[in-house]
Enzyme design. Structure first.
Site, short mmCIF file in Angstrom:
data_model
loop_
_atom_site.label_atom_id
_atom_site.label_comp_id
_atom_site.label_asym_id
_atom_site.label_seq_id
_atom_site.Cartn_x
_atom_site.Cartn_y
_atom_site.Cartn_z
N THR A 112 13.48 56.07 34.50
CA THR A 112 14.28 56.11 35.73
C THR A 112 15.07 57.41 35.72
OG1 THR A 112 15.95 54.71 34.66
CG2 THR A 112 14.36 53.61 36.09
N LYS A 147 12.86 52.95 27.40
CA LYS A 147 13.49 53.75 28.44
C LYS A 147 14.97 53.37 28.50
CE LYS A 147 14.62 52.84 32.11
NZ LYS A 147 15.95 52.42 32.71
N THR A 166 20.76 49.25 29.41
CA THR A 166 19.72 49.26 30.42
C THR A 166 18.53 49.83 29.79
OG1 THR A 166 19.25 49.45 32.68
CG2 THR A 166 19.90 51.44 31.73
N GLU A 204 22.91 59.92 29.92
CA GLU A 204 23.07 60.68 31.17
C GLU A 204 24.13 61.76 31.01
OE1 GLU A 204 21.65 57.18 34.26
OE2 GLU A 204 23.78 57.36 33.74
N ASN A 226 25.13 59.53 38.35
CA ASN A 226 25.37 58.17 38.84
C ASN A 226 25.94 58.13 40.25
OD1 ASN A 226 24.82 55.99 36.66
ND2 ASN A 226 25.68 57.71 35.55
N SER A 267 19.54 57.76 45.58
CA SER A 267 18.84 58.69 46.48
C SER A 267 17.44 59.00 45.96
CB SER A 267 19.63 59.98 46.62
OG SER A 267 19.72 60.64 45.37
#
Length: 463
Positions: free
Chosen positions: A211, A237, A248, A335, A458, A463
């Site tokens: 993702t 992932k 996650t 991230e 985030n 989008s």
């Protein structure tokens, strides 16, 4: 590795020497894959997942994973993303493949998590798994009966193709929460999936489940069971919404060993605590966290049906290696991350206390932003330790950043060197070690820094 002498006891010279010895110990496998400064300085290439993301400076190459007997894999584009990319993965397993799983503790679990948990917990669950279906781009979480029906229809369609029962199909989803899975997109690609099934498609599978990941994550190991070579391979992932208690994160591990589901379940429970449940990016736990372990039995090794079987010793080590490697890669792809951070707490009153203290440091936004700013602000570490209400002896507290002693015996180190500390903080990999002086227990948690890029990723997630 034996526990080093406790910090905060004896002369200052001895304490510093002990700190240096511990810091120079070899790191785990993932830490050995250091990103060189010259590589980090180069413009980051575009990530193969979501458009606009650049590959993490801490990324590691996808390993060479040979075929695992008894499993074939195929990927396809189902269209859950607007841009061109594969977002559907199907594993087909040989008859008799066993399975066990560990899932999120989130109170709002997803439809795929509910499906897998229900069928693995049922009588005879996990004894004959034939397929695994994974989609990215839609989490199918918080979707009520409509989401559950979509999951059931997906399992039904795949079961018809592979000649098995619905309960023999495991499901996993990742992506946006609150959107019902359009299972028609999956059904429409099953012809292509069947035609593409290949035992050598691990890298494609790793890419298709991404993702906001910036690189595919895989790991491989071999071991021996009674003279037979056994292979273990896995993909995972995850880069955000990562916190202990199954983060996650999706992780899928396959071995060609022949192991009963009850034994697989026990081994997952044993190793998940110090691997996937010992990493944190942002302290948030996902609705969809899933780790599934499959055993095809195609290696020729004898069947293992008892948890305490001594023949599992080598296998257990290899499984732990794969799981820890994948867990470390989640942190390397946090991230916006620029630092891979190992937090160790020593001298705690109990293992549970040590773990809580380490997690408090690793989850602290103030600690993580200091790391992003390359600031060895050990006062923030003191804050994170003290707020837990765990047993801590303030007058014996000691803190190190790598080999550099910041505090000892509850006060700033008399040998603190700001220049050396600042130079150390520029490294891509950082170790923080804290001795709380209350006992002999230890725990380690891995985390990353918190940068402006995390907010950007985030803030633009849907989008």
């Amino acid at each position: 590795m034996s526990r080093p002498p406790e910090t905060g006891r004896g002369s200052a010279g001895q304490k510093i020497e002990q700190a240096l010895e511990k810091a120079l110990d070899p790191l785990a496998t993932a830490l050995k894959r250091a990103t060189t400064p010259s590589r980090a300085a180069q413009p980051a290439p575009a990530a193969p997942g979501k458009p606009g993301l650049q590959v993490s400076p801490l990324a590691v190459p996808f390993p060479a994973i040979p075929p695992i007997a008894g499993v074939e894999i195929a990927t396809a584009r189902a269209g859950f993303y607007k841009h061109e990319r594969d977002d559907l993965v199907v594993f087909r397993f040989a008859r008799g493949t066993t399975c066990a799983g560990v899932f999120t503790r989130h109170k709002v679990g997803s439809a795929p998590v509910d499906w897998c948990r229900r069928h693995l917990d049922a009588e005879g669950g996990g004894l004959d798994m034939r397929a695994l279906v994974i989609n990215a781009g839609c989490a199918n979480a918080f979707t009520g009966k409509a989401g559950a029906d979509a999951a059931r229809r997906t399992a039904s369609e795949v079961a018809k193709r592979f000649g098995c029962r619905q309960r023999d199909v495991m499901l996993a989803s990742t992506g946006v929460i609150g959107v019902v899975l359009d299972d028609r997109r999956i059904a429409a690609r099953l012809n292509d999936i069947e035609a593409r099934l290949d035992p050598d498609a691990w890298r494609k599978a790793g890419q298709a489940i991404m993702t906001t990941d910036t690189f595919p994550k895989g790991s491989f190991a071999e071991c021996r069971i009674e003279g037979h070579t056994v292979r273990i391979a896995g993909i995972a992932k995850g880069s955000g919404m990562i916190a202990p208690d199954m983060a996650t994160m999706l992780a899928f591990i396959v071995t060609d060993a022949d192991i009963h589901p009850n034994v697989l379940r026990a081994m997952l429970g044993l190793h998940v605590r110090t691997t996937f449940n010992s990493v944190t990016v942002d302290g948030d736990t996902s609705t969809n966290d899933t780790c599934l372990l499959f055993a095809t039995g195609a290696s020729g090794a004898p069947r293992i049906g008892r948890v305490g079987d001594r023949r599992l010793k080598d296998f257990s080590r290899a499984l732990d290696k794969v799981m820890l490697d994948l867990a470390h890669q989640l942190i390397r792809d946090g991230e916006g991350a620029t630092k891979f951070v190992k937090v160790t707490v020593d001298g705690a009153a109990s293992p549970a206390s040590a773990r809580k203290l380490a997690k408090s440091i690793a989850d602290s936004p103030l600690v993580k932003t200091a790391l992003a700013g390359e600031d060895a602000n050990w006062g923030r570490v003191v804050m994170a330790v003290g707020k837990t209400e765990e047993p801590v002896d303030r007058d014996r507290l000691a803190i190190r950043f790598g080999p550099h002693v910041a505090a000892i015996e509850g006060a700033p180190s008399p040998h603190y060197d700001e220049a050396k500390m600042s130079a150390y903080m520029k490294n891509a990999e950082i170790e923080i070690t804290v001795d709380v002086g209350s006992g002999r227990a230890s725990a380690t948690v891995w985390t990353c820094d918190l940068t402006k890029r995390y907010v950007e990723i985030n803030g633009d997630y849907r989008s």
